[in-house]
Design a protein around this motif. Sequence first.
Motif, PDB file in Angstrom:
ATOM      1  N   TYR A  84       0.837  -1.196   0.000  1.00 23.30           N
ATOM      2  CA  TYR A  84       0.000   0.000   0.000  1.00 23.30           C
ATOM      3  C   TYR A  84       0.874   1.249   0.000  1.00 23.30           C
ATOM      4  O   TYR A  84       2.053   1.200   0.407  1.00 23.30           O
ATOM      5  N   PRO A  85       0.324   2.379  -0.447  1.00 24.01           N
ATOM      6  CA  PRO A  85       1.068   3.639  -0.327  1.00 24.01           C
ATOM      7  C   PRO A  85       1.271   3.993   1.148  1.00 24.01           C
ATOM      8  O   PRO A  85       0.306   4.060   1.909  1.00 24.01           O
ATOM      9  N   ALA A  86       2.525   4.167   1.537  1.00 18.63           N
ATOM     10  CA  ALA A  86       2.848   4.413   2.939  1.00 18.63           C
ATOM     11  C   ALA A  86       2.937   5.908   3.218  1.00 18.63           C
ATOM     12  O   ALA A  86       3.224   6.719   2.335  1.00 18.63           O
ATOM     13  N   ALA A  87       2.696   6.250   4.478  1.00 20.03           N
ATOM     14  CA  ALA A  87       2.741   7.654   4.883  1.00 20.03           C
ATOM     15  C   ALA A  87       4.167   8.157   5.008  1.00 20.03           C
ATOM     16  O   ALA A  87       4.398   9.361   4.975  1.00 20.03           O
ATOM     17  N   GLN A  88       5.120   7.242   5.157  1.00 16.11           N
ATOM     18  CA  GLN A  88       6.516   7.628   5.260  1.00 16.11           C
ATOM     19  C   GLN A  88       7.379   6.524   4.684  1.00 16.11           C
ATOM     20  O   GLN A  88       6.971   5.363   4.624  1.00 16.11           O
ATOM     21  N   ALA A  89       8.573   6.885   4.247  1.00 15.99           N
ATOM     22  CA  ALA A  89       9.442   5.924   3.575  1.00 15.99           C
ATOM     23  C   ALA A  89      10.099   4.959   4.544  1.00 15.99           C
ATOM     24  O   ALA A  89      10.416   3.839   4.196  1.00 15.99           O
ATOM     25  N   ASP A  90      10.357   5.392   5.743  1.00 15.54           N
ATOM     26  CA  ASP A  90      11.003   4.523   6.717  1.00 15.54           C
ATOM     27  C   ASP A  90      10.609   4.993   8.110  1.00 15.54           C
ATOM     28  O   ASP A  90       9.758   5.862   8.278  1.00 15.54           O
ATOM     29  N   PRO A 138       3.084   2.930   8.492  1.00 14.92           N
ATOM     30  CA  PRO A 138       1.726   3.491   8.480  1.00 14.92           C
ATOM     31  C   PRO A 138       1.254   3.732   7.049  1.00 14.92           C
ATOM     32  O   PRO A 138       2.031   4.164   6.191  1.00 14.92           O
ATOM     33  N   ALA A 139      -0.001   3.447   6.794  1.00 17.73           N
ATOM     34  CA  ALA A 139      -0.570   3.695   5.473  1.00 17.73           C
ATOM     35  C   ALA A 139      -1.012   5.140   5.350  1.00 17.73           C
ATOM     36  O   ALA A 139      -1.315   5.807   6.350  1.00 17.73           O
ATOM     37  N   GLN A 140      -1.046   5.632   4.137  1.00 19.90           N
ATOM     38  CA  GLN A 140      -1.665   6.932   3.895  1.00 19.90           C
ATOM     39  C   GLN A 140      -3.170   6.799   4.135  1.00 19.90           C
ATOM     40  O   GLN A 140      -3.797   5.871   3.636  1.00 19.90           O
ATOM     41  N   ALA A 141      -3.740   7.720   4.876  1.00 21.12           N
ATOM     42  CA  ALA A 141      -5.165   7.659   5.220  1.00 21.12           C
ATOM     43  C   ALA A 141      -5.999   8.233   4.079  1.00 21.12           C
ATOM     44  O   ALA A 141      -6.759   9.192   4.249  1.00 21.12           O
ATOM     45  N   VAL A 142      -5.845   7.639   2.899  1.00 21.89           N
ATOM     46  CA  VAL A 142      -6.524   8.069   1.686  1.00 21.89           C
ATOM     47  C   VAL A 142      -7.111   6.830   1.019  1.00 21.89           C
ATOM     48  O   VAL A 142      -6.414   5.827   0.865  1.00 21.89           O
ATOM     49  N   ARG A 143      -8.373   6.891   0.625  1.00 17.98           N
ATOM     50  CA  ARG A 143      -9.001   5.753  -0.036  1.00 17.98           C
ATOM     51  C   ARG A 143      -8.322   5.482  -1.377  1.00 17.98           C
ATOM     52  O   ARG A 143      -8.184   6.385  -2.208  1.00 17.98           O
ATOM     53  N   ARG A 144      -7.919   4.245  -1.563  1.00 15.94           N
ATOM     54  CA  ARG A 144      -7.211   3.847  -2.778  1.00 15.94           C
ATOM     55  C   ARG A 144      -7.903   2.664  -3.442  1.00 15.94           C
ATOM     56  O   ARG A 144      -8.498   1.814  -2.764  1.00 15.94           O
ATOM     57  N   SER A 169       3.182   1.725  -5.474  1.00 16.91           N
ATOM     58  CA  SER A 169       3.896   3.003  -5.528  1.00 16.91           C
ATOM     59  C   SER A 169       3.141   4.041  -6.351  1.00 16.91           C
ATOM     60  O   SER A 169       3.361   5.243  -6.206  1.00 16.91           O
ATOM     61  N   GLN A 170       2.232   3.573  -7.193  1.00 20.79           N
ATOM     62  CA  GLN A 170       1.438   4.465  -8.030  1.00 20.79           C
ATOM     63  C   GLN A 170       0.063   4.755  -7.443  1.00 20.79           C
ATOM     64  O   GLN A 170      -0.768   5.410  -8.090  1.00 20.79           O
ATOM     65  N   GLY A 171      -0.185   4.272  -6.213  1.00 19.59           N
ATOM     66  CA  GLY A 171      -1.411   4.659  -5.536  1.00 19.59           C
ATOM     67  C   GLY A 171      -2.485   3.601  -5.422  1.00 19.59           C
ATOM     68  O   GLY A 171      -3.654   3.937  -5.191  1.00 19.59           O
ATOM     69  N   HIS A 172      -2.127   2.315  -5.537  1.00 22.07           N
ATOM     70  CA  HIS A 172      -3.085   1.227  -5.368  1.00 22.07           C
ATOM     71  C   HIS A 172      -2.738   0.423  -4.120  1.00 22.07           C
ATOM     72  O   HIS A 172      -1.576   0.353  -3.719  1.00 22.07           O
ATOM     73  N   VAL A 173      -3.759  -0.206  -3.545  1.00 14.96           N
ATOM     74  CA  VAL A 173      -3.541  -1.215  -2.510  1.00 14.96           C
ATOM     75  C   VAL A 173      -3.583  -2.570  -3.202  1.00 14.96           C
ATOM     76  O   VAL A 173      -4.567  -2.901  -3.874  1.00 14.96           O
ATOM     77  N   LEU A 257      -8.528   1.423   2.032  1.00 16.52           N
ATOM     78  CA  LEU A 257      -9.191   0.512   1.093  1.00 16.52           C
ATOM     79  C   LEU A 257     -10.481   1.121   0.554  1.00 16.52           C
ATOM     80  O   LEU A 257     -11.407   1.413   1.315  1.00 16.52           O
ATOM     81  N   ASP A 258     -10.537   1.304  -0.747  1.00 19.31           N
ATOM     82  CA  ASP A 258     -11.764   1.713  -1.414  1.00 19.31           C
ATOM     83  C   ASP A 258     -12.331   0.509  -2.146  1.00 19.31           C
ATOM     84  O   ASP A 258     -11.942   0.201  -3.280  1.00 19.31           O
ATOM     85  N   LEU A 259     -13.248  -0.189  -1.500  1.00 10.74           N
ATOM     86  CA  LEU A 259     -13.777  -1.423  -2.062  1.00 10.74           C
ATOM     87  C   LEU A 259     -14.879  -1.192  -3.092  1.00 10.74           C
ATOM     88  O   LEU A 259     -15.462  -2.148  -3.602  1.00 10.74           O
TER      89      LEU A 259
END
Length: 412
Positions: A84-90, A138-144, A169-173, A257-259
């Motif tokens: 998933y797109p993460a909120a931070q790299a490390d 941590p995941a980005q708190a954005v529906r993907r 990396s392009q914005g999908h879970v 998760l945007d189901l």
Amino acid sequence: MVAGSALAGGALLLTGGGIARAAVREQVREQAREQAADAVALRLPAPTGPHPVGATTLYLVDPSRRDPWDPSLPVREVMVTVLYPAAQADGDGCPIAPQMTPGTASVFAQVAPLTNPQLPNAGVDWAATMTHAHAGAPAQAVRRPVVIYSPGGGDPRTLGTYVAEELASQGHVVVSIDHPGDAGAVQFPVTTSYRSECIRTTVFRENPRTRPDVYRTAIAARLADIRFVLNQLELLAAGRNPDAADRPLPQHLPRALDLARVGIYGHSAGGTAAAQAAYDDRRIRAVVNLEGYLDYPPDQPGEPGPLFPVARYGVNRPMLLLGTDGFRNADIDRSWSAMLAHPNRRTSRRQIDDAMHWVFSDFAAMVPQLQADGLMTAEGRDQMVGALGPGCSVAMVREYVLAFFERNLSGT
């Protein structure tokens, strides 16, 4: 199975007295250290998207199904990896995840050369390959959009990392599924009263396409696994933790998760299952079939096999059939042509030339490295991934899959 016998033999060496066992263990460790020091470590291509990638695994148990491969197992256990797109790299406690655990890598080293004789029997440290994803970040708190992946027959889910990481990396879970009993090796986080080992190996002794009964069981099991995983993702998106071992989830993962935007892709048998799953389950909005047959093997050699319902009746959602010139054959052409003949025109076909079947897996990047290190012949490389260089093949596969899902999962 050869791999299972080898593992059992290793276990028998350690059944003597305590001092003898300790001596044998130390000898085995020393041999492993010597072999690892000389072994080649393979690299995966880095994802190109703007988002850092996080990773976690889920241990999911379906009490409504017995295991289709082992009647002694009263439930169906499934392992998945979520990228998933993460909120931070490390960050603290978020190390780079390996492609395989040491346990699964050890079994893979024995199983892989049996299914693909072109691969070396020694000289590769399969456990040393690292991904580009941070475990537990941590995941980005954005529906993907959510994309499910089903690997090739006998393959572990981790052999599809280079495409999955690109999508994340392009914005999908991306949710990659292991199908236990089918996959070469699956490692569970715990043992149970009905399963005494953490690692479970494949039941396959030959290509399932040569055994119609085995092939039908394999695809049916995959379809049921996919439905079950989708159900568990709904629980996850609702804020519940579906992990059967109650292991903690990465922060904000349920919110990612945007189901309402679910796609699926799969390689080989996984492509077959992905296509049929889209026909069976309206929750799936788009599907990519990476060189999976859309017919069953015939009961009698030389006869055409029956088409899957998705190829017989079509589906009114977008589907991409992506293949290679090297693997193209009469069964692929017949079953894919049936899919393309439906009048809704939602299915398209594309082909990668100078390529072969395994270009859709991480072997696309790994096999050329093995050849460069003298561990595979040029002929063996061509038989697995074709002559097309990984700089082109990896980029082409990623671009086809990414562009398709961005085009078909972008709306709400």
